[in-house]
Scaffold this motif. Structure first.
Motif, mmCIF file in Angstrom:
data_model
loop_
_atom_site.group_PDB
_atom_site.id
_atom_site.type_symbol
_atom_site.label_atom_id
_atom_site.label_comp_id
_atom_site.label_asym_id
_atom_site.label_seq_id
_atom_site.Cartn_x
_atom_site.Cartn_y
_atom_site.Cartn_z
ATOM 1 N N ASN A 24 -49.713 28.301 5.378
ATOM 2 C CA ASN A 24 -49.913 28.775 6.756
ATOM 3 C C ASN A 24 -50.046 30.297 6.804
ATOM 4 O OD1 ASN A 24 -50.320 28.152 9.481
ATOM 5 N ND2 ASN A 24 -48.154 28.401 10.002
ATOM 6 N N ASP A 26 -52.575 31.912 7.479
ATOM 7 C CA ASP A 26 -53.441 32.326 8.579
ATOM 8 C C ASP A 26 -52.866 31.918 9.930
ATOM 9 O OD1 ASP A 26 -55.650 33.947 8.628
ATOM 10 O OD2 ASP A 26 -57.060 32.315 8.991
ATOM 11 N N ASP A 28 -52.188 29.105 11.452
ATOM 12 C CA ASP A 28 -52.871 28.074 12.223
ATOM 13 C C ASP A 28 -51.913 27.014 12.759
ATOM 14 O OD1 ASP A 28 -55.562 28.879 12.171
ATOM 15 O OD2 ASP A 28 -55.851 28.087 10.156
ATOM 16 N N THR A 62 -54.163 34.891 19.788
ATOM 17 C CA THR A 62 -55.484 34.320 19.527
ATOM 18 C C THR A 62 -56.516 35.441 19.397
ATOM 19 O OG1 THR A 62 -54.917 32.354 20.813
ATOM 20 C CG2 THR A 62 -57.249 32.736 20.362
ATOM 21 N N TYR A 76 -56.042 32.350 14.898
ATOM 22 C CA TYR A 76 -54.764 32.905 15.331
ATOM 23 C C TYR A 76 -54.286 34.007 14.391
ATOM 24 C CZ TYR A 76 -54.586 28.480 17.929
ATOM 25 O OH TYR A 76 -54.870 27.415 18.750
ATOM 26 N N TYR A 224 -59.549 29.653 2.655
ATOM 27 C CA TYR A 224 -59.481 28.815 3.853
ATOM 28 C C TYR A 224 -59.280 27.363 3.450
ATOM 29 C CZ TYR A 224 -60.657 32.345 7.267
ATOM 30 O OH TYR A 224 -60.612 33.435 8.099
ATOM 31 N N VAL A 227 -57.562 22.739 8.733
ATOM 32 C CA VAL A 227 -56.327 22.632 9.506
ATOM 33 C C VAL A 227 -55.537 21.405 9.067
ATOM 34 C CG1 VAL A 227 -55.383 22.302 11.816
ATOM 35 C CG2 VAL A 227 -57.273 23.899 11.473
#
Length: 325
Positions: A24, A26, A28, A62, A76, A224, A227
């Motif tokens: 996590n 990033d 999200d 955001t 986010y 990346y 999600v």
């Protein structure tokens, strides 16, 4: 302190997937909520907050759609608003505990992240090796690779190499909860000078995105994951399932006691048998109790009892399961 603003396109170094040890990174996933003011786990998954003496709000923000300050269109980022109270023992920090103290032990790793603040100020970054609990584990090693980061009001990528000490000759605890800790120090009184390069008490806003820790001496582009992948990784440590426990029973000839419901399979295997919390409990009929019966890393089952025969029973609840380090 090195800075990067150019994105490396593609995968020229043939880097394998899931090389980022931070989960996590990033920001999200926020299963618990989007804001917290208390210490501990309370908002962004895998990130825990430490606050002593001062106060801090740690919350979700955001990005503006189409912004280009941080590459690749992240959704986010995290924001920490620190209200400082002067004191030698006062502090505010956020950290992530990476499962397994052997992570990167005896090697060089690279930390990278994007950050900015409301006015030019420093932030300190520290690593620590915690050998867990139970038995006679070795003492926690703190002050690893303490680095001062000079933040500005513009989003900037920072990266540096981390020399992680060997754990040869160390002893692990028997509880299986040892970890490598990454700590972002936002303020720290003089008690913590050795661990923060004398950061000091300070107030302000700190925003962070794209946190990555990887093997080697090169800062790769941020990895990346979808999600769904990120949620799976987070749920090894914490699961929140609203309105997930439902059971209906047509009454029999005699009241039942200590009835065990079929096991509810968890979305993923957790790190260890979790601590389970029930909330939003609803019962109808002659139910006198409703609780957890058996817990293991894959399943949770529940019990109920009734006081009257031939009663139709309806049970429902939401639950959380935590196996955090």
């Amino acid at each position: 302190m090195a800075r990067l603003s150019d994105r490396i396109v593609g995968n020229p170094l043939n880097i394998p997937p899931n090389f980022n040890a931070i989960i996590n990174g990033d920001f999200d996933i926020w299963q618990r909520g989007t804001s917290q003011t208390a210490a501990g786990f309370g908002s962004a998954d895998r990130w825990t907050v430490a606050i002593v003496g001062s106060s801090m709000t740690f919350n979700q923000q955001t990005f503006t759609l189409g912004q280009t300050a941080v590459p690749d269109n992240p959704v986010y980022y995290s924001k920490a608003d620190v209200a400082s109270v002067a004191g030698a023992g006062n502090l505010a920090s956020i950290q992530q505990r990476i499962e397994g103290v052997q992570t990167f032990a005896g090697t060089t790793a690279t930390l990278s992240f994007w950050a900015k603040t409301d006015s030019a100020k420093n932030m300190a970054v520290e690593f620590k090796q915690n050998f867990g609990s139970g038995g006679s584990p070795s003492t926690t090693v703190t002050g690893i690779n303490v680095t001062t980061i000079a933040l500005t009001t513009a989003w900037t990528k920072y990266f540096f190499n981390v020399t992680v000490p060997s754990i040869t000759g160390k002893t692990l605890g028997s509880d299986g909860n040892d970890y490598l800790g990454l700590i972002f120090w936002l303020e720290a009184g003089s008690t913590y000078n050795a661990r923060t390069n004398s950061l000091g008490n300070q107030a302000g806003t700190f925003e962070i995105s794209h946190v990555q820790l990887e093997a080697g001496e090169i800062a790769s582009p941020f990895e990346y994951r979808s999600v769904g992948q990120e949620l799976d990784l987070c749920q090894r440590y914490y699961i929140k399932l609203p309105n997930s426990v439902k059971f209906r029973y047509r009454g029999g000839n005699a009241p039942l006691s200590s009835v065990r419901l079929n096991a509810l399979g968890l979305p993923t295997t957790m790190r260890t048998s979790p601590t389970v919390g029930l909330y939003d409990i609803s019962t109808a009929g002659s139910v006198t109790s409703f609780g957890v019966y058996i817990i293991n890393p894959q399943n949770v089952s529940f019990t109920w009892s009734e006081t009257a025969a031939n009663a139709n029973i309806t049970l429902s609840a939401s639950f959380t399961a935590s196996a955090e380090l």
